[in-house]
Enzyme design. Structure first.
Site, PDB file in Angstrom:
ATOM      1  N   LYS A  13       0.832  -1.212   0.000  1.00  0.00           N
ATOM      2  CA  LYS A  13       0.000   0.000   0.000  1.00  0.00           C
ATOM      3  C   LYS A  13       0.866   1.261   0.000  1.00  0.00           C
ATOM      4  O   LYS A  13       0.664   2.177  -0.785  1.00  0.00           O
ATOM      5  CB  LYS A  13      -0.921   0.012   1.238  1.00  0.00           C
ATOM      6  N   ARG A  88      -9.643   0.798   8.813  1.00  0.00           N
ATOM      7  CA  ARG A  88      -9.190  -0.540   9.188  1.00  0.00           C
ATOM      8  C   ARG A  88     -10.222  -1.297   9.988  1.00  0.00           C
ATOM      9  O   ARG A  88      -9.986  -2.444  10.360  1.00  0.00           O
ATOM     10  CB  ARG A  88      -7.949  -0.385  10.069  1.00  0.00           C
ATOM     11  N   ARG A 127      12.060  -5.906   4.667  1.00  0.00           N
ATOM     12  CA  ARG A 127      11.832  -4.460   4.538  1.00  0.00           C
ATOM     13  C   ARG A 127      12.779  -3.657   5.431  1.00  0.00           C
ATOM     14  O   ARG A 127      13.061  -4.018   6.562  1.00  0.00           O
ATOM     15  CB  ARG A 127      10.390  -4.136   4.936  1.00  0.00           C
ATOM     16  N   ARG A 161      11.423  -1.773  11.113  1.00  0.00           N
ATOM     17  CA  ARG A 161      10.291  -1.446  11.976  1.00  0.00           C
ATOM     18  C   ARG A 161      10.157  -2.482  13.083  1.00  0.00           C
ATOM     19  O   ARG A 161      10.225  -3.687  12.820  1.00  0.00           O
ATOM     20  CB  ARG A 161       8.997  -1.417  11.141  1.00  0.00           C
ATOM     21  N   ARG A 172      -0.402  -8.917  13.568  1.00  0.00           N
ATOM     22  CA  ARG A 172      -0.963  -7.996  12.559  1.00  0.00           C
ATOM     23  C   ARG A 172      -1.826  -8.761  11.543  1.00  0.00           C
ATOM     24  O   ARG A 172      -2.871  -8.266  11.130  1.00  0.00           O
ATOM     25  CB  ARG A 172       0.166  -7.240  11.847  1.00  0.00           C
TER      26      ARG A 172
HETATM   27  P1  AP5 Z   1       4.921  -1.667   1.842  1.00  0.00           P
HETATM   28  O1  AP5 Z   1       4.586  -0.789   0.681  1.00  0.00           O
HETATM   29  O2  AP5 Z   1       5.675  -1.084   2.979  1.00  0.00           O
HETATM   30  O3  AP5 Z   1       3.583  -2.417   2.338  1.00  0.00           O
HETATM   31  P2  AP5 Z   1       2.355  -1.863   3.180  1.00  0.00           P
HETATM   32  O4  AP5 Z   1       1.130  -2.534   2.670  1.00  0.00           O
HETATM   33  O5  AP5 Z   1       2.353  -0.363   3.191  1.00  0.00           O
HETATM   34  O6  AP5 Z   1       2.738  -2.497   4.581  1.00  0.00           O
HETATM   35  P3  AP5 Z   1       2.682  -1.910   6.061  1.00  0.00           P
HETATM   36  O7  AP5 Z   1       3.421  -2.895   6.903  1.00  0.00           O
HETATM   37  O8  AP5 Z   1       3.130  -0.483   6.130  1.00  0.00           O
HETATM   38  O9  AP5 Z   1       1.159  -1.991   6.325  1.00  0.00           O
HETATM   39  P4  AP5 Z   1       0.455  -2.070   7.658  1.00  0.00           P
HETATM   40  O10 AP5 Z   1      -0.930  -1.822   7.203  1.00  0.00           O
HETATM   41  O11 AP5 Z   1       0.670  -3.278   8.458  1.00  0.00           O
HETATM   42  O12 AP5 Z   1       1.199  -0.940   8.541  1.00  0.00           O
HETATM   43  P5  AP5 Z   1       0.831   0.567   8.906  1.00  0.00           P
HETATM   44  O13 AP5 Z   1       2.090   1.345   8.893  1.00  0.00           O
HETATM   45  O14 AP5 Z   1      -0.327   1.058   8.108  1.00  0.00           O
HETATM   46  O15 AP5 Z   1       5.697  -2.945   1.246  1.00  0.00           O
HETATM   47  C1  AP5 Z   1       6.245  -3.914   2.118  1.00  0.00           C
HETATM   48  C2  AP5 Z   1       7.609  -4.385   1.582  1.00  0.00           C
HETATM   49  O16 AP5 Z   1       7.405  -5.098   0.358  1.00  0.00           O
HETATM   50  C3  AP5 Z   1       8.578  -3.241   1.237  1.00  0.00           C
HETATM   51  O17 AP5 Z   1       9.871  -3.633   1.551  1.00  0.00           O
HETATM   52  C4  AP5 Z   1       8.413  -3.043  -0.301  1.00  0.00           C
HETATM   53  O18 AP5 Z   1       9.606  -2.565  -0.893  1.00  0.00           O
HETATM   54  C5  AP5 Z   1       8.084  -4.467  -0.753  1.00  0.00           C
HETATM   55  N1  AP5 Z   1       7.132  -4.531  -1.860  1.00  0.00           N
HETATM   56  C6  AP5 Z   1       6.035  -3.732  -2.065  1.00  0.00           C
HETATM   57  N2  AP5 Z   1       5.363  -4.113  -3.165  1.00  0.00           N
HETATM   58  C7  AP5 Z   1       6.042  -5.212  -3.670  1.00  0.00           C
HETATM   59  C8  AP5 Z   1       5.846  -6.056  -4.815  1.00  0.00           C
HETATM   60  N3  AP5 Z   1       4.806  -5.873  -5.644  1.00  0.00           N
HETATM   61  N4  AP5 Z   1       6.730  -7.060  -5.016  1.00  0.00           N
HETATM   62  C9  AP5 Z   1       7.800  -7.265  -4.171  1.00  0.00           C
HETATM   63  N5  AP5 Z   1       8.042  -6.471  -3.084  1.00  0.00           N
HETATM   64  C10 AP5 Z   1       7.167  -5.463  -2.837  1.00  0.00           C
HETATM   65  O19 AP5 Z   1       0.312   0.409  10.410  1.00  0.00           O
HETATM   66  C11 AP5 Z   1       1.184   0.087  11.467  1.00  0.00           C
HETATM   67  C12 AP5 Z   1       0.400   0.062  12.774  1.00  0.00           C
HETATM   68  O20 AP5 Z   1      -0.169   1.369  13.037  1.00  0.00           O
HETATM   69  C13 AP5 Z   1      -0.788  -0.889  12.855  1.00  0.00           C
HETATM   70  O21 AP5 Z   1      -0.398  -2.220  13.153  1.00  0.00           O
HETATM   71  C14 AP5 Z   1      -1.605  -0.239  13.969  1.00  0.00           C
HETATM   72  O22 AP5 Z   1      -1.062  -0.498  15.235  1.00  0.00           O
HETATM   73  C15 AP5 Z   1      -1.445   1.232  13.682  1.00  0.00           C
HETATM   74  N6  AP5 Z   1      -2.483   1.758  12.770  1.00  0.00           N
HETATM   75  C16 AP5 Z   1      -2.276   2.257  11.517  1.00  0.00           C
HETATM   76  N7  AP5 Z   1      -3.446   2.637  10.970  1.00  0.00           N
HETATM   77  C17 AP5 Z   1      -4.412   2.375  11.888  1.00  0.00           C
HETATM   78  C18 AP5 Z   1      -5.824   2.525  11.892  1.00  0.00           C
HETATM   79  N8  AP5 Z   1      -6.491   3.022  10.820  1.00  0.00           N
HETATM   80  N9  AP5 Z   1      -6.504   2.149  12.995  1.00  0.00           N
HETATM   81  C19 AP5 Z   1      -5.846   1.655  14.083  1.00  0.00           C
HETATM   82  N10 AP5 Z   1      -4.508   1.458  14.140  1.00  0.00           N
HETATM   83  C20 AP5 Z   1      -3.790   1.823  13.054  1.00  0.00           C
END
Ligand code: AP5
Length: 220
Positions: A13, A88, A127, A161, A172
């Site tokens: 994402k 979410r 990552r 991270r 997660r």
């Molecule tokens: P990346 O683009 O970083 O993936 P992502 O989907 O953004 O993954 P996240 O881990 O950031 O998502 P998340 O939803 O768990 O975390 P968030 O920060 O939102 O890609 C991942 C890796 O793969 C990278 O190394 C990239 O280079 C590689 N890659 C990408 N595409 C690829 C492809 N096509 N092929 C090969 N490699 C690829 O949330 C973190 C925490 O914050 C949550 O756990 C929660 O505690 C809190 N939080 C956030 N939002 C909320 C909410 N709305 N409500 C409550 N708590 C929340």
């Protein structure tokens, strides 16, 4: 144009949203990044948020809903936004509709990036991010153009991270299945949901998203 990118942890994402922010001039709103900024403060609230995030659980809906409501009201979101990590939960999706309706706005596209668990684990375990600007990389699939130097800001410092540890990743995934997947029927019922194959390479996923949005595919 207002867009929601959905998908499990590590589905890409953030990687994709950053590309479209630059090319389409719409603001990338990543709730994970916003919360990591809060968690880096030494306040009691920051410590509590960090504890929740590091364990892989979700922060309470009320906190994140207020944060997004304030953010989309800012002038830089006037031309649209791409939401990454929000909504979410079903209450978050309903709150988003209410806040947009108050501003006579709506969601144009909801895109789910599908990736299998084995690939997600591979992506999260490889990552790393720039310690200064947060740009995200992968040890095999997405390395900086110049070894050891961030493409975006030139920093040479990188971090992993805390919530990419295996036990936090398991939590997660479980939270995603239990709390986030139930929002898919919510958008499917309104014919907004499009599903794309996130197993493809990064550029191919970008091309698929661009086709849905009706824009030229941005390059890395
Ligand atoms: P990346 O683009 O970083 O993936 P992502 O989907 O953004 O993954 P996240 O881990 O950031 O998502 P998340 O939803 O768990 O975390 P968030 O920060 O939102 O890609 C991942 C890796 O793969 C990278 O190394 C990239 O280079 C590689 N890659 C990408 N595409 C690829 C492809 N096509 N092929 C090969 N490699 C690829 O949330 C973190 C925490 O914050 C949550 O756990 C929660 O505690 C809190 N939080 C956030 N939002 C909320 C909410 N709305 N409500 C409550 N708590 C929340």
């Amino acid at each position: 144009m207002n867009v929601i990118l959905l998908g499990p942890p590590g589905s890409g994402k953030g990687t994709q949203a950053k590309r479209f922010e630059q090319s389409c001039g719409i603001r990338h709103l990543a709730t994970g990044d916003m919360l990591r900024a809060v968690a880096s403060s030494s306040s009691e609230f920051g410590r509590r948020v960090k504890e929740i995030m590091d364990s892989g659980q979700l922060v309470p809906d009320a906190i994140i809903i207020d944060m997004i409501a304030a953010r989309i009201a800012e002038p830089d979101c006037r031309d649209g936004f791409i939401l990454d990590g929000f909504p979410r939960t079903v209450p978050q999706a309903q709150a988003l509709d209410d806040m947009l309706a108050q501003r006579r706005l709506g969601i144009d596209h909801v895109i789910l990036i599908e990736v299998n668990d084995a690939a997600l684990i591979d992506r999260l375990s490889g990552r790393f991010s720039c310690a200064k600007c947060g740009a995200s990389y992968h040890e095999r699939y997405n390395r900086p153009r110049v070894e050891g130097v961030c493409d975006i800001c030139g920093s040479r410092e990188f971090v992993h991270r805390p919530d990419d540890r295996p036990e936090a990743v398991r939590a997660r995934f479980e939270v995603y299945r239990r709390q986030t997947e139930p929002i898919l029927p919510y958008y499917r019922a309104r014919s907004l949901l499009r599903v794309i194959d996130g197993m493809a390479g990064i550029d191919n996923v970008t091309t698929e998203i661009a086709a849905i949005l009706g824009v030229d595919a941005p390059h890395a």
